[in-house]
Design an enzyme around this catalytic site. Structure first.
Site, PDB file in Angstrom:
ATOM      1  N   GLU A   1      -1.005  -7.668   2.666  1.00 19.45           N
ATOM      2  CA  GLU A   1      -0.758  -6.237   2.494  1.00 19.45           C
ATOM      3  C   GLU A   1       0.344  -5.744   3.424  1.00 19.45           C
ATOM      4  O   GLU A   1       0.279  -5.920   4.641  1.00 19.45           O
ATOM      5  CB  GLU A   1      -2.025  -5.435   2.789  1.00 19.45           C
ATOM      6  CG  GLU A   1      -1.835  -3.931   2.596  1.00 19.45           C
ATOM      7  CD  GLU A   1      -2.938  -3.084   3.207  1.00 19.45           C
ATOM      8  OE1 GLU A   1      -3.116  -1.951   2.731  1.00 19.45           O
ATOM      9  OE2 GLU A   1      -3.603  -3.545   4.164  1.00 19.45           O
TER      10      GLU A   1
ATOM     11  N   ASP B   1       0.848  -1.193   0.000  1.00 22.76           N
ATOM     12  CA  ASP B   1       0.000   0.000   0.000  1.00 22.76           C
ATOM     13  C   ASP B   1       0.885   1.245   0.000  1.00 22.76           C
ATOM     14  O   ASP B   1       1.671   1.471   0.914  1.00 22.76           O
ATOM     15  CB  ASP B   1      -0.891  -0.003   1.243  1.00 22.76           C
ATOM     16  CG  ASP B   1      -2.045   0.976   1.145  1.00 22.76           C
ATOM     17  OD1 ASP B   1      -1.843   2.075   0.597  1.00 22.76           O
ATOM     18  OD2 ASP B   1      -3.136   0.631   1.619  1.00 22.76           O
TER      19      ASP B   1
ATOM     20  N   HIS C   1      -1.958  10.819  -1.774  1.00 23.34           N
ATOM     21  CA  HIS C   1      -1.665   9.895  -2.859  1.00 23.34           C
ATOM     22  C   HIS C   1      -1.322  10.665  -4.129  1.00 23.34           C
ATOM     23  O   HIS C   1      -1.812  11.775  -4.348  1.00 23.34           O
ATOM     24  CB  HIS C   1      -2.871   9.005  -3.138  1.00 23.34           C
ATOM     25  CG  HIS C   1      -3.283   8.175  -1.963  1.00 23.34           C
ATOM     26  ND1 HIS C   1      -4.445   7.430  -1.949  1.00 23.34           N
ATOM     27  CD2 HIS C   1      -2.704   7.970  -0.751  1.00 23.34           C
ATOM     28  CE1 HIS C   1      -4.548   6.798  -0.791  1.00 23.34           C
ATOM     29  NE2 HIS C   1      -3.501   7.125  -0.039  1.00 23.34           N
TER      30      HIS C   1
ATOM     31  N   HIS D   1       2.123   9.225   3.892  1.00 19.48           N
ATOM     32  CA  HIS D   1       1.240  10.290   4.386  1.00 19.48           C
ATOM     33  C   HIS D   1       1.948  11.173   5.411  1.00 19.48           C
ATOM     34  O   HIS D   1       1.779  12.389   5.423  1.00 19.48           O
ATOM     35  CB  HIS D   1      -0.008   9.691   5.026  1.00 19.48           C
ATOM     36  CG  HIS D   1      -1.044   9.224   4.046  1.00 19.48           C
ATOM     37  ND1 HIS D   1      -1.713  10.073   3.204  1.00 19.48           N
ATOM     38  CD2 HIS D   1      -1.520   7.981   3.785  1.00 19.48           C
ATOM     39  CE1 HIS D   1      -2.564   9.386   2.465  1.00 19.48           C
ATOM     40  NE2 HIS D   1      -2.470   8.111   2.797  1.00 19.48           N
TER      41      HIS D   1
ATOM     42  N   SER E   1     -14.704  11.418   0.576  1.00 24.88           N
ATOM     43  CA  SER E   1     -14.061  10.147   0.894  1.00 24.88           C
ATOM     44  C   SER E   1     -13.071  10.339   2.029  1.00 24.88           C
ATOM     45  O   SER E   1     -12.737  11.451   2.419  1.00 24.88           O
ATOM     46  CB  SER E   1     -13.326   9.589  -0.329  1.00 24.88           C
ATOM     47  OG  SER E   1     -12.000  10.042  -0.366  1.00 24.88           O
TER      48      SER E   1
ATOM     49  N   ASP F   1       2.249   3.094   3.018  1.00 30.53           N
ATOM     50  CA  ASP F   1       1.342   4.209   2.752  1.00 30.53           C
ATOM     51  C   ASP F   1       1.334   5.217   3.884  1.00 30.53           C
ATOM     52  O   ASP F   1       1.365   6.435   3.658  1.00 30.53           O
ATOM     53  CB  ASP F   1      -0.065   3.646   2.539  1.00 30.53           C
ATOM     54  CG  ASP F   1      -1.111   4.716   2.328  1.00 30.53           C
ATOM     55  OD1 ASP F   1      -1.054   5.399   1.300  1.00 30.53           O
ATOM     56  OD2 ASP F   1      -1.997   4.870   3.200  1.00 30.53           O
TER      57      ASP F   1
ATOM     58  N   ASP G   1      -1.552  -0.335  -4.561  1.00 32.95           N
ATOM     59  CA  ASP G   1      -2.844   0.271  -4.868  1.00 32.95           C
ATOM     60  C   ASP G   1      -2.683   1.692  -5.401  1.00 32.95           C
ATOM     61  O   ASP G   1      -3.554   2.199  -6.111  1.00 32.95           O
ATOM     62  CB  ASP G   1      -3.768   0.250  -3.652  1.00 32.95           C
ATOM     63  CG  ASP G   1      -3.090   0.779  -2.390  1.00 32.95           C
ATOM     64  OD1 ASP G   1      -1.887   1.106  -2.435  1.00 32.95           O
ATOM     65  OD2 ASP G   1      -3.777   0.852  -1.345  1.00 32.95           O
ATOM     66  N   HIS G   2      -1.570   2.322  -5.073  1.00 30.04           N
ATOM     67  CA  HIS G   2      -1.264   3.684  -5.502  1.00 30.04           C
ATOM     68  C   HIS G   2       0.083   4.050  -4.896  1.00 30.04           C
ATOM     69  O   HIS G   2       0.590   3.345  -4.012  1.00 30.04           O
ATOM     70  CB  HIS G   2      -2.320   4.690  -4.996  1.00 30.04           C
ATOM     71  CG  HIS G   2      -2.548   4.577  -3.528  1.00 30.04           C
ATOM     72  ND1 HIS G   2      -1.650   5.055  -2.588  1.00 30.04           N
ATOM     73  CD2 HIS G   2      -3.546   3.996  -2.808  1.00 30.04           C
ATOM     74  CE1 HIS G   2      -2.074   4.787  -1.377  1.00 30.04           C
ATOM     75  NE2 HIS G   2      -3.225   4.130  -1.474  1.00 30.04           N
TER      76      HIS G   2
END
Length: 511
Positions: A323, A71, A474, A332, A130, A328, A371-372
């Site tokens: 995962e 991720d 992202h 962030h 979101s 990720d 996923d990105h």
């Protein structure tokens, strides 16, 4: 119940603003023929032409499939992990030993290497409801991308296992995990995040928004029939912490699940079903660096190996999603611990490939991707053609969850800060900013919790390490894509995230 989502700092939408749930349900299989111009990838299509599939045909089919998601991984995270590994293995020969033939990552072992596009259902839409907050055109969140990978459909950011139809209703969509389960295969979800977090949830749950983690936990226990569930986030199963007070732990035990909460308890498990919840509250597992001391949490490699061992007991085969979820989160937070997270994920990929290539293992397809990308991570900055891998390797704790909490708890003066940096961070205070004195660094960090947690210490370390980030969110870049085993050749080029589920289904022989 609120918590720090993968896209931190966001606020869950008003439930009244979410689409209602439709009664219809869509199958995800587009058909591999549509993806390949009519050519089947395995024996499945040919077998379907007859009245029945022969035992020989079934024996030739891939019975196991592993989807591994880093991720937040982009090309730079892969490159940085390779260089850090080369430095760790032989500092004296670095960087000449960073050649992939001399210091390969486990991801390099895959037969097929490609790239993958990731974008939500409307790349021109600016999403404001979101968990990703306001999303720039083309950038996708974990929920929409995992739904694309797991169900083969494009959807809106925030959606878990479903799409929005023309009537603005949420329509659940069957996932590859569910199709495998319906076919009698064992299934599993393994993550370093909460087990109810967006990426694992999108493979086995269906809710209009990723923030509905209590509902996701309910679906896992009441409907999904997943054999192995390993991650964090006990709060969403615990009656004392759930908003509705429901005892999902008791419900899981009534269905035969063994509940484990430590690495030792996990090691003792000999059969599924098992529910591993390795954090007491609604938190994720610790970052890799912070997990190396004073914790009972298992590592991603240990969880992966245990899942493969348990799932392979099923004679029909299995599907599992693994995962490395906190790459990720480092993106962030712009946390320099990002490369250690990436390397832990790579070691878990190695465990998957070792399993898949063992002579005693049934044919196994492994697809490894992301996923990105998150953070706009870069190697080198400020016009300097260098990265300080020695300093990156010296780091012993994450900034946001390891070093800063120690500063908040223990530091009263510059001498305390020197001690924390040396003993917790593994880096001397004088090396954090070589242009200023220890006293000046202390004053910069001592401006308050906001400065300590976010810009001051983190930015000083990143500047000295010569790494940088362009975003706290992202980005829209294509992500790496790797595959091994049956149908791997399909991924030896540029593909889209919605292609994976169909190829996995074809490899497994499920419909």
């Amino acid at each position: 119940m609120g918590h720090d989502n993968c896209c931190s700092g966001s606020i869950a939408p008003d439930p009244e603003a979410l689409p209602s749930v439709a009664t219809e349900r869509r199958s995800f299989i587009k058909g591999v023929g549509a993806l390949t111009g009519g050519a089947a990838l395995s024996s499945r299509a040919a077998a379907d032409d007859g009245d029945e599939e022969s035992d020989a045909d079934r024996a030739e089919e891939c019975r196991n499939a592993i989807t591994f998601i880093h991720d937040g991984m982009g090309p730079t995270q892969v490159t940085g992990a390779r260089y850090l590994k080369a430095y760790q293995e032989d500092p004296d020969q670095f960087p000449l030993n960073a050649d992939p033939s001399e210091t390969p990552l486990h991801m390099d072992r895959h037969e097929a290497h490609g790239t993958m596009t990731v974008f939500p259902d409307d790349p021109n839409e600016v999403v404001i409801d979101s968990a990703a907050g306001a999303t720039s055109p083309g950038a996708i969140d974990c929920a929409a991308s995992a739904t694309g990978i797991g169900a083969g459909v494009k959807t809106y950011n925030g959606a878990i296992g479903g799409i929005r139809n023309e009537d603005d209703e949420f329509v659940p969509v069957e996932t590859i995990l569910e199709a495998a389960s319906d076919a009698g295969l064992a299934t599993g979800l393994v993550t370093t995040t909460r087990i109810t977090h967006a990426t694992p949830a999108a493979f086995a749950a269906h809710v209009p928004h990723r923030s509905m983690e209590d509902e996701i936990a309910e679906q896992y226990i009441d409907e999904a029939d997943v054999d192995v569930l390993l991650g964090g986030g006990k709060a969403h199963f615990d009656p004392d912490q759930r908003d509705d007070g429901r005892d999902l732990l008791g419900a899981a035990e009534a269905q035969g699940y063994r509940i484990v909460e430590t690495d030792e308890e996990l090691a003792d498990v000999e059969e599924s079903p098992v529910l591993g919840l390795f954090t007491e509250d609604d938190s994720h597992l610790n970052y890799y660096l912070d997990r190396q001391s004073d914790t009972t949490q298992p590592g991603l490699v240990e969880m992966t190996e245990k899942a493969l061992d348990l799932l392979s007991e099923n004679d029909e085969g299995f599907f599992v999603m693994v995962e490395a979820g906190r790459v990720d989160h480092c993106g962030h937070k712009n946390d320099p611990a990002i490369l250690d997270e990436q390397l832990e994920g790579d070691r878990a990929v190695g465990a998957c490939l070792d399993f898949a290539r063992d002579n005693g293992t049934a044919p196994t397809t492994v697809v490894t991707t992301a996923d990105h990308e998150c953070g706009g991570f870069s190697l080198g900055r400020d016009g300097i053609y260098n990265v300080d891998y020695e300093m990156i390797d010296a780091l012993q704790a994450s900034v946001t969850e390891g070093i800063v909490p120690a500063i908040d708890e223990e530091v009263e003066d510059v001498e305390d800060l020197q001690t924390v940096m040396s003993e917790v961070a593994g880096i001397e205070l004088e090396d954090v900013d070589r242009n200023h004195s220890d006293a000046d660094i202390y004053r910069a960090i001592d401006l308050g919790p906001l400065y300590a947690e976010v810009p001051a210490l983190r930015d000083m370390l990143n500047r000295q390490m010569l790494i940088d980030f362009t975003s706290h969110g992202h980005t829209g870049v294509d992500v790496p894509l790797y595959a091994d085993g049956p149908n791997a050749e399909f991924f030896d080029r540029a593909r889209d995230n919605t292609d994976i589920a169909d190829v996995m289904a074809d490899a497994l022989g499920v419909k």
